[in-house]
Design a protein around this motif. Structure first.
Motif, mmCIF file in Angstrom:
data_model
loop_
_atom_site.group_PDB
_atom_site.id
_atom_site.type_symbol
_atom_site.label_atom_id
_atom_site.label_comp_id
_atom_site.label_asym_id
_atom_site.label_seq_id
_atom_site.Cartn_x
_atom_site.Cartn_y
_atom_site.Cartn_z
ATOM 1 N N ASN A 599 48.690 48.406 46.857
ATOM 2 C CA ASN A 599 48.260 49.339 45.808
ATOM 3 C C ASN A 599 48.066 48.627 44.473
ATOM 4 O O ASN A 599 47.463 49.188 43.552
ATOM 5 N N ALA A 600 48.601 47.408 44.327
ATOM 6 C CA ALA A 600 48.479 46.653 43.077
ATOM 7 C C ALA A 600 47.509 45.478 43.204
ATOM 8 O O ALA A 600 47.398 44.665 42.290
ATOM 9 N N TRP A 601 46.889 45.331 44.367
ATOM 10 C CA TRP A 601 45.885 44.266 44.513
ATOM 11 C C TRP A 601 44.588 44.717 43.828
ATOM 12 O O TRP A 601 43.967 45.710 44.235
ATOM 13 N N LEU A 602 44.177 43.964 42.810
ATOM 14 C CA LEU A 602 43.034 44.370 41.979
ATOM 15 C C LEU A 602 41.806 43.531 42.333
ATOM 16 O O LEU A 602 41.909 42.340 42.668
ATOM 17 N N SER A 603 40.687 44.194 42.237
ATOM 18 C CA SER A 603 39.396 43.510 42.394
ATOM 19 C C SER A 603 38.479 43.967 41.255
ATOM 20 O O SER A 603 38.611 45.091 40.741
ATOM 21 N N TYR A 604 37.583 43.076 40.873
ATOM 22 C CA TYR A 604 36.704 43.319 39.720
ATOM 23 C C TYR A 604 35.252 43.274 40.203
ATOM 24 O O TYR A 604 34.887 42.490 41.095
ATOM 25 N N GLN A 605 34.447 44.118 39.573
ATOM 26 C CA GLN A 605 33.016 44.083 39.876
ATOM 27 C C GLN A 605 32.240 44.595 38.665
ATOM 28 O O GLN A 605 32.748 45.402 37.866
ATOM 29 N N LEU A 606 31.038 44.042 38.528
ATOM 30 C CA LEU A 606 30.176 44.428 37.419
ATOM 31 C C LEU A 606 29.502 45.734 37.775
ATOM 32 O O LEU A 606 28.701 45.796 38.714
ATOM 33 N N LEU A 607 29.885 46.763 37.062
ATOM 34 C CA LEU A 607 29.377 48.086 37.389
ATOM 35 C C LEU A 607 28.015 48.347 36.722
ATOM 36 O O LEU A 607 27.107 48.952 37.310
ATOM 37 N N LYS A 608 27.876 47.845 35.483
ATOM 38 C CA LYS A 608 26.663 48.148 34.728
ATOM 39 C C LYS A 608 26.424 47.021 33.731
ATOM 40 O O LYS A 608 27.385 46.497 33.155
ATOM 41 N N ALA A 609 25.176 46.634 33.569
ATOM 42 C CA ALA A 609 24.846 45.571 32.618
ATOM 43 C C ALA A 609 23.517 45.891 31.939
ATOM 44 O O ALA A 609 22.629 46.524 32.533
ATOM 45 N N THR A 610 23.367 45.433 30.665
ATOM 46 C CA THR A 610 22.117 45.675 29.939
ATOM 47 C C THR A 610 20.970 44.946 30.627
ATOM 48 O O THR A 610 19.865 45.477 30.785
ATOM 49 N N GLU A 611 21.269 43.717 31.076
ATOM 50 C CA GLU A 611 20.264 42.937 31.789
ATOM 51 C C GLU A 611 20.889 42.489 33.097
ATOM 52 O O GLU A 611 21.694 41.534 33.112
ATOM 53 N N VAL A 644 37.466 47.879 37.408
ATOM 54 C CA VAL A 644 38.686 47.286 37.985
ATOM 55 C C VAL A 644 39.221 48.303 39.011
ATOM 56 O O VAL A 644 39.500 49.453 38.655
ATOM 57 N N LYS A 645 39.356 47.888 40.234
ATOM 58 C CA LYS A 645 39.750 48.793 41.320
ATOM 59 C C LYS A 645 40.913 48.177 42.105
ATOM 60 O O LYS A 645 40.932 46.977 42.376
ATOM 61 N N ASP A 646 41.915 49.040 42.444
ATOM 62 C CA ASP A 646 43.032 48.544 43.270
ATOM 63 C C ASP A 646 42.705 48.737 44.749
ATOM 64 O O ASP A 646 41.638 49.235 45.107
ATOM 65 N N ASN A 647 43.636 48.334 45.591
ATOM 66 C CA ASN A 647 43.408 48.357 47.046
ATOM 67 C C ASN A 647 44.156 49.506 47.725
ATOM 68 O O ASN A 647 44.452 49.458 48.911
ATOM 69 N N GLY A 648 44.506 50.538 46.937
ATOM 70 C CA GLY A 648 45.247 51.669 47.494
ATOM 71 C C GLY A 648 44.373 52.570 48.339
ATOM 72 O O GLY A 648 43.176 52.336 48.513
ATOM 73 N N GLU A 649 45.019 53.604 48.889
ATOM 74 C CA GLU A 649 44.290 54.551 49.733
ATOM 75 C C GLU A 649 44.649 55.963 49.273
ATOM 76 O O GLU A 649 45.769 56.434 49.542
ATOM 77 N N PRO A 650 43.780 56.688 48.580
ATOM 78 C CA PRO A 650 42.472 56.227 48.134
ATOM 79 C C PRO A 650 42.607 55.294 46.933
ATOM 80 O O PRO A 650 43.618 55.339 46.228
ATOM 81 N N PRO A 651 41.640 54.468 46.695
ATOM 82 C CA PRO A 651 41.751 53.505 45.593
ATOM 83 C C PRO A 651 41.626 54.198 44.232
ATOM 84 O O PRO A 651 40.971 55.224 44.095
ATOM 85 N N SER A 652 42.303 53.600 43.247
ATOM 86 C CA SER A 652 42.189 54.056 41.862
ATOM 87 C C SER A 652 41.473 52.955 41.074
ATOM 88 O O SER A 652 41.514 51.767 41.442
ATOM 89 N N SER A 653 40.832 53.340 39.999
ATOM 90 C CA SER A 653 40.031 52.362 39.252
ATOM 91 C C SER A 653 40.064 52.670 37.763
ATOM 92 O O SER A 653 40.465 53.762 37.344
ATOM 93 N N ALA A 654 39.668 51.671 37.023
ATOM 94 C CA ALA A 654 39.479 51.802 35.572
ATOM 95 C C ALA A 654 38.266 50.941 35.180
ATOM 96 O O ALA A 654 37.921 49.973 35.880
ATOM 97 N N SER A 655 37.651 51.284 34.127
ATOM 98 C CA SER A 655 36.477 50.528 33.686
ATOM 99 C C SER A 655 36.698 50.018 32.262
ATOM 100 O O SER A 655 37.468 50.607 31.499
ATOM 101 N N VAL A 656 36.079 48.919 31.961
ATOM 102 C CA VAL A 656 36.164 48.322 30.631
ATOM 103 C C VAL A 656 34.745 47.949 30.168
ATOM 104 O O VAL A 656 33.928 47.502 30.971
ATOM 105 N N THR A 657 34.497 48.174 28.926
ATOM 106 C CA THR A 657 33.169 47.886 28.353
ATOM 107 C C THR A 657 33.248 46.613 27.515
ATOM 108 O O THR A 657 34.134 46.489 26.649
ATOM 109 N N LEU A 658 32.341 45.669 27.776
ATOM 110 C CA LEU A 658 32.288 44.403 27.059
ATOM 111 C C LEU A 658 30.982 44.338 26.245
ATOM 112 O O LEU A 658 29.905 44.745 26.736
ATOM 113 N N HIS A 659 31.107 43.827 25.067
ATOM 114 C CA HIS A 659 29.922 43.584 24.218
ATOM 115 C C HIS A 659 29.756 42.085 24.072
ATOM 116 O O HIS A 659 30.698 41.393 23.633
#
Length: 798
Positions: A599-611, A644-659
């Motif tokens: 439940n604490a194993w985290l994975s990252y992925q780019l959800l949205k980008a300007t380009e 940012v998404k964990d490996n739980g069932e069902p998984p929980s996630s959070a998002s972060v915005t970068l400039h």
């Protein structure tokens, strides 16, 4: 003689007890009492308490009771007053017949301690029976030439009373021909005899009638009468003569009815009618007449009823032979009854207790007496019980036995015993009697409850609903009844800080455990407590077991982004030089999860980008890098949304915005990440590696010196470039984030995350650990470590 035989048998029984008894209990002396027959029920006999020297109230507490030899309750003991009373009207004639004195033998049994008092009660006779003649009329044929003084023996009357109340004299009505003479026999019985005073003359008077009266010695006396008819017979010279004056024979008591006992024979030398002899009983008792029968013509005596040695051991029968002329002769037949083993032993229970508490010491359970109505070897007995029982059979006096426990009993081993008392005589064939006794062992509280397990482990998922049934504990008690009723309770915890009363409750009746509130894995992963089981005995016994509750983690916490921190203030902006190569490290997204395990194993992925395609995010460490070389055509501002998404069932996630801000001339771009050396390079020698390492260190040192000079020269140009873009010229507030060790970080740190703009140094501070209460030296060392951390991301630091 019969009384003497009874005393001899009793002496022999006592001798047998002492020979075979082994162990005897306390026995008192011999008490003698008397009472008059026909006394009303409840009549006073004696005060046993005073006679035995025992207090009145003690008889009741010690369970005193009266036991008769014939197992009949002729007497009654008032245990409160100690008086011995008659329980019924006592009929001496019914109890003893003609035996004098009439004795009833009994025993007084007293418990705690067990004692036997032997006693006898004499039934004094009263004159309640009148003399009775067997025949209402007696016929005597007397020859006319019978000489004066001739004596004719008459049948005596029967009187059930004895002693002075028995028959004392006989009388006849006045007659000139006869008078009565009284004769004593060897047995002490008087017989009437008719004496001829004057010769008879058949020609003058052929028949006379007299009245015979029997008188007893009572006060007032009682009497009975019969008629004597005297027939005067013409002269008959010879009387019959028996072949023997005394006949003796022995008969087994099991002889069948109709069997020939003995044959008597008498002859008469006369001829004609005077030589014809007939046989009959003379002066026979009722027992003889009902038991035997004589053939009047042949003189054969046959059995009319079954014999019983235990009732009558011998018979003396008088036989009379009369010829046709009226003359008679008498003989005696003695019949001895031989005993056979036809009576099985008897067991007479005096007291019995079917219940006994377990763990009791040696205790008397039953007192009984055995007897056998047979005699000799047929009357000798042995008594025993089964060998595999925890009981003892102890003999006492007068064929009394005591059944007692051998020691303490255990109800949990055996709750019920079936005891078979077997009494066997020594006759042939042997007869036996069995008496079954059931002994129930009552329970005492000698067993504590026992849990089915010494420890229990329960698993509960966090965020459970209140009153959730977590599991059960179970204990059993080998006792019975209330002693086996188990109640459960929570014992005080060993940890005083554990709020057990607000966490868990237990059902006292069935041991079910319930959670009182929702559990949080992140706050409390596991806790232990002890459960007690107590029975309802007195005193109560208890035991305890350990219960461990493991809280199972659920994916109830979403990932938390530490950097870049998302708040209401201005977002952080990452500066990237346009000259950056592909793979340039833009920033690193740092996140933690308070859950554990997968439940604490985290994975990252780019959800949205300007380009799309310009930047990429590494899935395992959250590093944001350039995916290709930058060009002048790429926009200066870019907005990236990283999931940012964990490996739980069902998984929980959070998002972060970068400039991300692309700038020209910001710094020497990072070289791309070195490629992994090919497998062949691993086979190079150590010398090659050392040369390469030395050259690299030298190059880095020269590169650092040149970079420092360039930065100093380009400070003003760089400030001008930054002023062309709307970058906020204010300090961002510092944020301190507490990260526990439950997520992806192994230790707890506080991180300072901020980006400063417009400062003289344009410093970028990244995940600087803030540790309070450090000395100046520690602060300096930490600052150095922070600087090294920044350098690892390739930023220019002044």
């Amino acid at each position: 003689m019969e009384a003497g035989g009874l005393r001899f048998r009793r002496q022999r029984q006592v001798l047998f007890i002492f020979i075979f008894g082994g162990v005897s209990l306390a026995v008192s002396g011999f008490g003698r009492y008397s009472v008059t027959e026909e006394t009303e029920r409840g009549s006073f006999v004696v005060n046993l308490a005073k006679d035995l020297g025992i207090a009145e109230g003690e008889l009741a507490t010690r369970g005193a009771r009266v036991v008769s030899d014939d197992n009949k309750q002729h007497l009654l003991l008032d245990s409160q007053t100690g008086d011995l009373l008659t329980n019924e009207k006592l009929d001496r004639e019914k109890l003893c017949g003609s035996t004098e004195p009439c004795m009833l033998y009994f025993q007084i049994l007293v418990d705690n301690p067990f004692q036997i008092y032997r006693a006898e009660l004499r039934i004094r006779d009263i004159n309640d029976h009148s003399p009775v003649f067997q025949d209402k009329e007696m016929v005597l044929k007397i020859l006319e030439n019978t000489a004066e003084g001739t004596i004719f023996r008459l049948e005596r009357a029967q009187d059930s009373d004895g002693g002075l109340n028995g028959i004392q004299k006989y009388t006849i009505n006045p007659s000139s021909f006869f008078h009565i003479k009284i004769t004593d026999s060897d047995e002490g019985v008087i017989y009437p005899e008719l004496v001829l005073d004057k010769a008879l003359d058949w020609e003058e008077q052929q028949e006379l009638r007299l009245t015979l009266t029997a008188l007893d010695g009572g006060s007032p006396p009682r009497s009975g009468t019969t008629t004597i008819r005297i027939v005067v017979v013409d002269v008959n010279d010879n009387a019959p003569q028996f072949a023997e004056a005394q006949y003796e024979t022995q008969v087994r008591e099991d002889t069948p009815i109709g069997s020939l006992i003995v044959k008597v024979s008498a002859g008469d030398v006369d001829s004609g009618v005077y030589a014809e002899v007939s046989y009959s009983f003379f002066d026979a008792s009722e027992d003889i007449r009902t038991t035997f029968q004589i053939n009047p013509f042949s003189g054969e005596i046959v059995l009319k009823a079954l014999l019983d040695y235990e009732l009558i051991k011998s018979y003396k029968i008088n036989i009379q032979a009369i010829d046709g002329g009226g003359l008679s002769a008498r003989c005696t037949v003695s019949v001895e009854v031989l005993d056979t083993n036809d009576n099985p032993p008897e067991l007479i229970m005096s007291s019995l207790s079917n219940y006994i508490e377990e763990n009791s010491p040696e205790t008397v359970l039953a007192v009984f007496r055995i007897r056998d109505r047979d005699s000799g070897e047929n009357g000798k007995m042995v008594c025993h019980i089964q060998e595999d029982l925890p009981f003892l059979l102890k003999p006492s006096v007068e064929n009394f036995y005591v059944l007692m426990t051998e020691g303490a009993l255990d109800r949990e081993m055996t709750a019920e015993y079936n005891v078979t008392i077997t009494v066997t005589d020594l006759g042939s064939p042997r007869l036996k009697t069995q008496h079954n006794i059931t002994i129930w062992v009552s329970d005492v509280n000698d067993n504590a409850p026992t849990f089915t397990q010494t420890s229990y482990t329960l698993f509960v998922r966090e965020n459970n609903s209140p009153a959730l049934h977590m599991g059960s504990v179970s204990a059993t008690d080998r006792d019975s009844g209330s002693n086996s009723q188990v109640t459960y309770s929570l014992l005080p915890p060993q940890d005083p800080h554990l709020p057990l009363a607000s966490l868990v409750s237990i059902n006292a009746d069935n041991g079910h455990l319930f959670a009182l509130r929702s559990l949080d894995y992140e706050a409390l992963r596991a806790f232990e407590f002890r459960v007690g089981a107590t029975d309802a005995g007195s005193p109560a016994l208890s035991s305890e077991a350990l219960v461990r509750v493991e809280v199972v983690d659920e994916n109830d916490n979403s990932p938390f982004v530490l950097y870049p921190l998302q708040n209401g203030s201005a977002p952080c902006t990452e500066l990237v030089p346009r000259a950056a190569e592909a793979g340039y490290l833009v920033t690193k997204v740092v996140a933690v999860d308070r859950d554990s395990g997968q439940n604490a194993w985290l994975s990252y992925q780019l959800l949205k980008a300007t380009e799309p395609g310009l930047f990429s995010v590494w899935a395992h460490n959250g590093e944001v890098r350039t995916a290709r070389l930058l060009s002048e055509r790429d926009a200066a501002k870019h907005k990236l949304v990283v999931l940012v998404k964990d490996n739980g069932e069902p998984p929980s996630s959070a998002s972060v915005t970068l400039h991300v801000l692309l700038v020209d001339g910001f710094s020497q771009p990072y070289l791309p990440l070195p490629e992994v050396a090919p497998d062949e390079a691993q086979a190079d020698s150590l010398t090659v590696y050392l040369v390469i390492a030395l050259a690299s260190v030298s190059s880095l040192f020269l590169f650092s010196v040149l970079l420092f000079v360039l930065v100093r020269l380009c400070r003003r140009n760089r400030a001008a470039l930054v002023g062309r873009y709307p970058v906020p010229q204010r300090h961002f507030p510092d944020h301190l984030v507490d990260v526990s060790g439950t997520g992806t970080l192994s230790h707890s740190y506080q991180y300072e995350v901020c980006l400063t703009g417009g400062s003289g140094t344009n410093e970028f501070k990244f995940l600087k650990p803030i540790i309070p209460n450090l000395s100046v030296q520690d602060s300096g060392r930490n600052m150095g470590e922070s600087t090294n951390f920044r350098n690892s991301f390739g930023f220019n630091i002044q």
